[in-house]
Scaffold this motif. Structure first.
Motif, mmCIF file in Angstrom:
data_model
loop_
_atom_site.group_PDB
_atom_site.id
_atom_site.type_symbol
_atom_site.label_atom_id
_atom_site.label_comp_id
_atom_site.label_asym_id
_atom_site.label_seq_id
_atom_site.Cartn_x
_atom_site.Cartn_y
_atom_site.Cartn_z
ATOM 1 N N ILE A 118 0.901 -1.235 0.027
ATOM 2 C CA ILE A 118 0.031 0.111 -0.181
ATOM 3 C C ILE A 118 0.781 1.182 -0.141
ATOM 4 N N CYS A 119 0.447 2.264 -0.313
ATOM 5 C CA CYS A 119 1.029 3.494 -1.009
ATOM 6 C C CYS A 119 1.888 4.173 0.285
ATOM 7 N N ASN A 126 -2.639 3.538 5.457
ATOM 8 C CA ASN A 126 -2.857 5.143 4.878
ATOM 9 C C ASN A 126 -3.903 5.950 5.718
ATOM 10 N N LYS A 153 4.177 12.943 -6.537
ATOM 11 C CA LYS A 153 3.605 12.212 -5.494
ATOM 12 C C LYS A 153 4.395 12.073 -4.284
ATOM 13 N N HIS A 176 2.692 11.895 -0.622
ATOM 14 C CA HIS A 176 1.452 11.036 -0.054
ATOM 15 C C HIS A 176 1.884 10.441 1.456
ATOM 16 N N GLN A 224 -3.340 12.447 -2.520
ATOM 17 C CA GLN A 224 -3.290 11.849 -3.819
ATOM 18 C C GLN A 224 -2.904 12.687 -5.130
ATOM 19 N N HIS A 280 -2.711 5.713 -10.676
ATOM 20 C CA HIS A 280 -3.346 5.517 -9.497
ATOM 21 C C HIS A 280 -4.860 5.870 -9.769
ATOM 22 N N ARG A 281 -5.585 5.041 -9.272
ATOM 23 C CA ARG A 281 -7.181 5.144 -9.169
ATOM 24 C C ARG A 281 -7.426 6.683 -9.348
ATOM 25 N N ASP A 301 5.131 1.785 -5.959
ATOM 26 C CA ASP A 301 4.916 1.412 -4.472
ATOM 27 C C ASP A 301 4.366 -0.046 -4.209
ATOM 28 N N GLN A 302 3.798 -0.423 -5.146
ATOM 29 C CA GLN A 302 3.479 -1.841 -5.049
ATOM 30 C C GLN A 302 2.801 -2.316 -6.351
ATOM 31 N N PHE A 352 -9.426 -5.154 -8.968
ATOM 32 C CA PHE A 352 -8.449 -4.140 -9.029
ATOM 33 C C PHE A 352 -7.836 -3.887 -7.523
ATOM 34 N N ASP A 353 -6.993 -2.912 -7.332
ATOM 35 C CA ASP A 353 -6.332 -2.401 -6.224
ATOM 36 C C ASP A 353 -5.260 -3.677 -5.748
ATOM 37 N N LYS A 354 -4.938 -3.492 -4.538
ATOM 38 C CA LYS A 354 -3.619 -4.344 -3.962
ATOM 39 C C LYS A 354 -3.980 -4.852 -2.727
ATOM 40 N N ARG A 355 -2.937 -4.733 -1.806
ATOM 41 C CA ARG A 355 -3.124 -4.940 -0.301
ATOM 42 C C ARG A 355 -2.893 -6.628 0.067
ATOM 43 N N HIS A 363 -10.994 -1.192 1.490
ATOM 44 C CA HIS A 363 -11.375 -2.247 0.483
ATOM 45 C C HIS A 363 -11.511 -3.422 1.420
HETATM 46 C C1 SGN Z 1 -7.835 5.484 -2.450
HETATM 47 C C2 SGN Z 1 -8.525 4.662 -3.498
HETATM 48 C C3 SGN Z 1 -8.459 3.079 -2.975
HETATM 49 C C4 SGN Z 1 -6.854 2.952 -2.659
HETATM 50 C C5 SGN Z 1 -6.311 3.997 -1.787
HETATM 51 C C6 SGN Z 1 -5.030 3.740 -1.487
HETATM 52 N N1 SGN Z 1 -9.753 4.982 -3.622
HETATM 53 O O1 SGN Z 1 -8.611 5.570 -1.505
HETATM 54 O O2 SGN Z 1 -8.886 2.435 -4.128
HETATM 55 O O3 SGN Z 1 -6.885 1.776 -2.426
HETATM 56 O O4 SGN Z 1 -6.528 5.167 -2.293
HETATM 57 O O5 SGN Z 1 -4.128 4.056 -2.594
HETATM 58 S S1 SGN Z 1 -10.237 6.427 -4.599
HETATM 59 O O6 SGN Z 1 -11.795 6.279 -5.127
HETATM 60 O O7 SGN Z 1 -9.937 7.551 -3.586
HETATM 61 O O8 SGN Z 1 -9.468 6.390 -5.844
HETATM 62 S S2 SGN Z 1 -2.647 4.257 -2.339
HETATM 63 O O9 SGN Z 1 -1.907 3.888 -3.874
HETATM 64 O O10 SGN Z 1 -2.516 5.629 -2.058
HETATM 65 O O11 SGN Z 1 -2.256 3.300 -1.301
#
Ligand code: SGN
Ligand code: CA
Length: 504
Positions: free
Chosen positions: A69-70, A91, A120, A122, A139, A192-193, A333-334, A344-347, A430
């Motif tokens: 995670i980030c 986070n 970034k 964070h 973010q 990133h999302r 970062d991962q 999707f996502d990680k963790r 998540h």
């Molecule tokens: C936001 C994202 C999540 C993501 C975390 C952590 N939702 O909360 O999907 O897991 O960041 O990401 S969002 O709708 O806000 O995009 S990290 O890369 O910073 O760890």
């Protein structure tokens, strides 16, 4: 005999020192995963500029993170220590990275390095110990983003975030003190999302159809933590915020920063996407598949801009002659799920998010086209760079320098054969249960805790997609041996919380 004037002597000594000290450039992206990088054999897209780093240096095939995670991963990069030691476990709102602790930039600064972090960041606390920084708040935004400068003022800039991060990085490189070696981290926001591409990168992916991972439809048999998460493409991924369907561009929010021209390109493009959705929206299986295709198009388009911008930075190093004495690293970062397990996502400690891409070039010191298969963990990054800079690695850093390994100076048999993992953040956003685990070359043993209390064991050699939890069928000896190795690692890394948990 001629006497050398003292000022010349000082100059010669400093030039000599400089010649030995490499510049260090780390390009650190966000959520960019191996499955989407052509150096790793991606079936999804070509990344020629990122690949250049591997081609001119080494590609690392087995690099893992300690906590996928980030912010925690950034803290590991800076400290060379596990989350429970550097203090940043998640986070979440109670996160706090203590900026006064020992960090790589402070160690390098003592050896004459000029240091900077751009892009970034964070970590809730601002950078500390860098000569220069300019970072996105939290973010950050893809369009017309704000940056926080060293005077702590926030300024909004016109442009696309990935271009701006490279512009600011090149600007800093140009005006830096040329008498000193540099350490620069370029912190990318991509991929990133919510994956908002530069409008010019939309057409390339519009009509592509991507192959589905073989475990895209996963019933999570015997894997309760995997069943309980909230990170599926089918349910968690949002039509509006993630896939940009039905967006009102007149509203504020994440699309509010786009200018009229950008909104027009987006509207035309996503209106067409919506039309294709209308045709299949009554068939739930077709909808999931459609979402996957849309997700990939946007994610990969943000990677396209990043790859192009990395090319700009590499070209700058080549054209200024800096490349010959500069270590360049590309990593993230991962890793990330591109539809594997339907996610999707990680963790999770499963392969796709446990791994992170890593490649590194250093002309004359790393053989072009090398491959490194040993297990590297992100706690090793800081010690390795400190080692390359000619500084002794502080004893309290938990990683090891892989400098000799990559130059074939260290026998491979002396390197680690297993790695230790600990993920904490629960339940938001998540719902992935906290877990600790060990990954050896063949096996992965995971202990989930918190909302559930379960063990999982995978034979990753015969089951690389981790679909079969063999904890009930594997031999008692194998399980006992892995549990004791896991306990040894928890003790070695002084993870007292995990030691207590594993004793139960
Ligand atoms: C936001 C994202 C999540 C993501 C975390 C952590 N939702 O909360 O999907 O897991 O960041 O990401 S969002 O709708 O806000 O995009 S990290 O890369 O910073 O760890
Ligand atoms: Ca991330």
């Amino acid at each position: 005999m001629k006497i050398i004037p003292p000022f010349l002597l000082v100059l010669l000594v400093s030039l000599h020192l400089q010649a030995q000290q490499p510049n260090i450039l780390v390009i650190f992206s966000d959520d960019h995963t191996q499955q989407t990088i052509s150096a790793y054999g991606s079936k999804l897209m070509q990344t020629p500029h990122i690949d250049r780093i591997a081609r001119e240096g080494a590609l690392f095939n087995n690099v893992f993170v300690t906590n996928s995670i980030c912010a925690p991963s950034r803290a590991v990069l800076l400290t060379g220590k596990y989350s429970h030691v550097n203090g940043l476990k998640d986070n979440g709102l109670n996160r706090f990275f203590n900026p006064d602790q020992q960090q790589i930039q402070k160690i390098l600064a003592q050896k004459n390095y000029q240091t900077a972090w751009i892009g970034k960041w964070h970590l809730q606390t601002l950078p500390n110990g860098f000569d220069y920084w300019k970072v996105l708040p939290d973010q950050g935004n893809y369009f017309q983003p704000d940056f926080i400068g060293m005077n702590k003022d926030t300024t909004r800039y016109n442009g696309y975030v990935t271009d701006l991060i490279s512009d600011f990085s090149l600007e800093w490189l140009n005006k830096r003190d040329q008498q000193k070696p540099f350490f620069l981290v370029v912190g990318e926001k991509a991929t990133h999302r919510n994956w908002m591409p530069d409008p010019r990168d939309l057409p390339e992916f519009e009509h592509l159809e991507f192959p589905f991972p073989e475990n895209f439809f996963d019933g999570y048999d015997k894997r309760q933590a995997a069943a309980n998460q909230d990170m599926t493409i089918s349910k968690t991924m949002l039509m509006h915020d993630d896939l940009k369907i039905g967006v009102d561009y007149n509203k504020r929010g994440m699309f509010g920063r786009m200018n009229e021209e950008q909104k027009k390109v987006y509207k035309d493009y996503y209106d067409r996407a919506q039309q294709s959705y209308e045709k299949i929206k009554h068939d739930s299986i077709e909808v999931v598949k459609w979402k996957y295709q849309r997700y990939l198009r946007d994610y990969l388009a943000t990677a396209r801009s990043m790859d192009r911008n990395i090319g700009r930075i590499l070209d700058y190093l080549d054209s200024t002659g800096l490349a010959s004495n500069t270590i360049v690293i590309y990593t993230s970062d991962q890793g990330f799920y591109m539809g594997e397990h339907g996610w999707f996502d990680k963790r999770f400690m499963y392969e796709e998010s446990l791994r992170t891409p890593f490649m590194m070039k250093y002309p004359g010191k790393i053989q072009p086209g090398s491959k490194v298969d040993q297990m590297i963990v992100n706690i090793d990054f800081a010690p390795t760079l400190i080692d390359y800079a000619g500084v002794n690695v502080p004893k309290d850093m938990q990683g090891k320098s892989f400098k000799n390994l990559v130059s074939n100076l260290q026998p491979v048999k002396d390197w680690r054969k297993s790695m230790y993992y600990h993920y904490y953040e629960y339940p938001e956003p998540h719902k992935v249960a906290p877990h600790v685990g060990i990954r050896t070359e063949q096996y992965k043993l995971i202990r989930f805790y918190g909302p559930i209390d379960r063990w999982e064991l995978f034979d990753i050699k015969s089951d690389p997609t981790e679909m079969h939890n063999i904890i009930e069928s594997a031999s008692k000896q194998l399980i006992a041996s892995l549990k004791s190795q896991l306990m040894d690692l928890a003790r070695e890394y002084k993870d007292e919380e995990a030691v207590q948990l594993l004793m139960k």
